[in-house]
Design an enzyme around this catalytic site. Structure first.
Site, PDB file in Angstrom:
ATOM      1  N   LYS A  64       0.851  -1.182   0.000  1.00 50.86           N
ATOM      2  CA  LYS A  64       0.000   0.000   0.000  1.00 50.86           C
ATOM      3  C   LYS A  64       0.889   1.234   0.000  1.00 50.86           C
ATOM      4  O   LYS A  64       1.928   1.271   0.676  1.00 50.86           O
ATOM      5  CB  LYS A  64      -0.894  -0.035   1.237  1.00 50.86           C
ATOM      6  CG  LYS A  64      -1.962   1.037   1.300  1.00 50.86           C
ATOM      7  CD  LYS A  64      -2.841   0.819   2.517  1.00 50.86           C
ATOM      8  CE  LYS A  64      -3.961   1.823   2.623  1.00 50.86           C
ATOM      9  NZ  LYS A  64      -4.832   1.558   3.801  1.00 50.86           N
ATOM     10  N   SER A 139      -9.471   1.026   2.735  1.00 49.51           N
ATOM     11  CA  SER A 139      -8.679   1.919   1.899  1.00 49.51           C
ATOM     12  C   SER A 139      -7.537   1.215   1.174  1.00 49.51           C
ATOM     13  O   SER A 139      -6.882   1.783   0.314  1.00 49.51           O
ATOM     14  CB  SER A 139      -8.094   3.057   2.746  1.00 49.51           C
ATOM     15  OG  SER A 139      -7.237   2.538   3.765  1.00 49.51           O
ATOM     16  N   SER A 163      -9.799  -1.373   6.714  1.00 50.09           N
ATOM     17  CA  SER A 163      -9.125  -1.125   5.447  1.00 50.09           C
ATOM     18  C   SER A 163      -8.305  -2.264   4.886  1.00 50.09           C
ATOM     19  O   SER A 163      -7.854  -2.204   3.746  1.00 50.09           O
ATOM     20  CB  SER A 163      -8.232   0.114   5.570  1.00 50.09           C
ATOM     21  OG  SER A 163      -9.014   1.265   5.704  1.00 50.09           O
TER      22      SER A 163
END
Length: 449
Positions: A64, A139, A163
């Protein structure tokens, strides 16, 4: 996990080819690291010479893009960080490199990790490889999508409210929110320092357990890192699950489930009974208040991270994220204190529940994977996270496990939660389920074709 030079380099080339062919549609990647092929070559040569660094040697990792990588831009999904290039790796990345892993890509995410849809206005709206008209969750949407699309072997996301678990469920992969403090957050852009967790993701529970074990450890430099307790994550892989006590909440988590999600959850409960797990009804433990208190804590802590920029350069943020963060500037200190006290009491109560239970099982999300609905993701974020926030406030781990497909063709996941430092029990159950099922081996038609 790798055994030959040919395997290592072929897998890198295949992953790069999938990225080149599909990512103009999927948008899972912000930066593909071309130089990583040389690292894969070096790791492969080590194996050929009989030198292995362990089970992650040569494994391809996607990160990420809020996790720092030395010499590679790390945007956190924000326009004002488009040219940010860290000089040091995050602690988790350093651990992975030392154990022979190869970082191949920085992955798309919701702006500053605020949102559950990953429809990023700056770096492109990420799509679900199972259906390009649907979201990947967030996310850490790029992490889930990149895994499902075959760009990497494992991925790291971050989980503050949902997330890692939501994109794992929506993309049909395994994702873990670990015990708070088990994996260092040093070198990760914070959302909420008392809620953030780096989350391992993989296609299989066994690999996810190996990845988790590689990352867990006390980091004396991170003030939120905790001394490690309990068993290693892989300690119970292959162990008999018969007799494990698994709680099933009687309300809230199972309220208003989509019929297709409900059917897959019932299938998992049937597996549990057949495997010899002891299902135990669990009453209300305060879970319905979780969203209110989680929101107050996270908004305040998020606003503290970005307060100067919010006041001086508000246009650096999208309207959606600016609105979420600004709400934290208006919270009364007395209300925040009440939420912090509630969280402490809630965690204490959950700890007592897990004195008698090995795990609690709940759905991950209550709905089918939503269609893309624009960049303002608040409504979808709340719908997707409605039953995840209670586990975000828990100090212990929650694992998202793929359990089948909705009649729409989209993946469905189940959540397994345990007491602090009991990741091994979650992986024990998950690996047992995957031993006799193949849901985690399925690949999206986009890739299979």
């Amino acid at each position: 996990m790798l055994t030959t030079t040919m395997d290592a380099l072929r897998r890198w080339d295949e992953a790069r080819a999938r990225f080149a062919e599909h990512d103009a549609k999927v948008h899972a990647v912000i930066t593909w690291i071309e130089d990583s092929r040389a690292e894969a070559q070096a790791r492969a040569e080590e194996l050929e010479a009989g030198r292995s660094r362990g089970p992650l040697h040569g494994v391809l990792v996607g990160l990420k893009d809020n996790i720092d990588t030395a010499g590679v831009r790390t945007t956190s999904g924000a326009s004002f960080l488009a040219d940010h290039v860290p000089t040091e790796d995050a602690h988790a990345v350093d651990l992975l490199r030392r154990q022979g892993a190869v970082v191949v890509a920085k992955l798309n995410m919701a702006e500053l990790a605020w949102g559950a849809t990953t429809q990023n206005a700056t770096y492109g709206g990420c799509r679900n490889p199972w259906d390009l008209d649907r979201i990947p969750g967030g996310s850490s949407g790029g992490s889930g999508a990149a895994l499902a699309a075959g760009y990497c072997d494992v991925a790291l996301g971050t989980d503050t409210g949902a997330s890692v678990r939501v994109p794992a469920s929506l993309n049909g992969v395994v994702g873990l929110r670990p015990t708070f403090g088990a994996i260092s957050n040093r070198g990760v852009m914070p959302v909420s320092r008392t809620q953030d967790a780096v989350g391992p993701m993989a296609r299989s529970a066994v690999v996810a357990a190996q990845l988790t074990e590689a990352l867990v450890g006390h980091d004396a430099v991170d003030p939120y890192s905790l001394p490690t307790k309990g068993e290693p994550a892989t300690a119970r892989l292959g162990a008999d699950v018969r007799g494990l006590r698994v709680g099933v909440p009687e309300d809230f988590f199972f309220d208003d489930l989509d019929a297709g999600v409900s059917a897959r959850v019932e299938d998992f409960l049937d597996y549990a009974r057949g495997a010899g797990l002891v299902l135990v009804p669990v009453g209300d433990f305060g879970q319905s208040a979780g969203f209110e208190h989680w929101t107050r804590i996270v908004q305040c802590e998020g606003a503290s991270v970005h307060e100067s920029r919010l006041r001086d350069s508000p246009d650096d943020f999208s309207d959606d994220v600016r609105g979420r963060l600004s709400g934290g500037l208006e919270v009364k200190a007395t209300d925040l204190v009440r939420s912090l006290e509630w969280r402490a009491s809630y965690r204490h109560h959950l700890d007592s529940l897990f004195d008698d239970l090995d795990a609690i099982v709940t759905p991950v999300v209550p709905v089918d994977v939503p269609a893309v609905g624009g960049y303002d993701s608040r409504a979808q974020t709340q719908a997707l996270g409605r039953i995840t926030y209670p586990w975000a406030l828990h100090a212990g781990p929650t694992l998202s496990l793929p359990i089948g497909f909705h009649p729409s063709g989209m993946p469905v996941g189940i959540a397994l939660s345990a007491g602090p430092w009991r990741e091994a029990k979650l992986f024990q159950i998950a690996a047992d389920f995957q031993r006799d099922t193949q849901w985690h081996e399925a690949v999206p038609p986009l890739i299979a074709g």
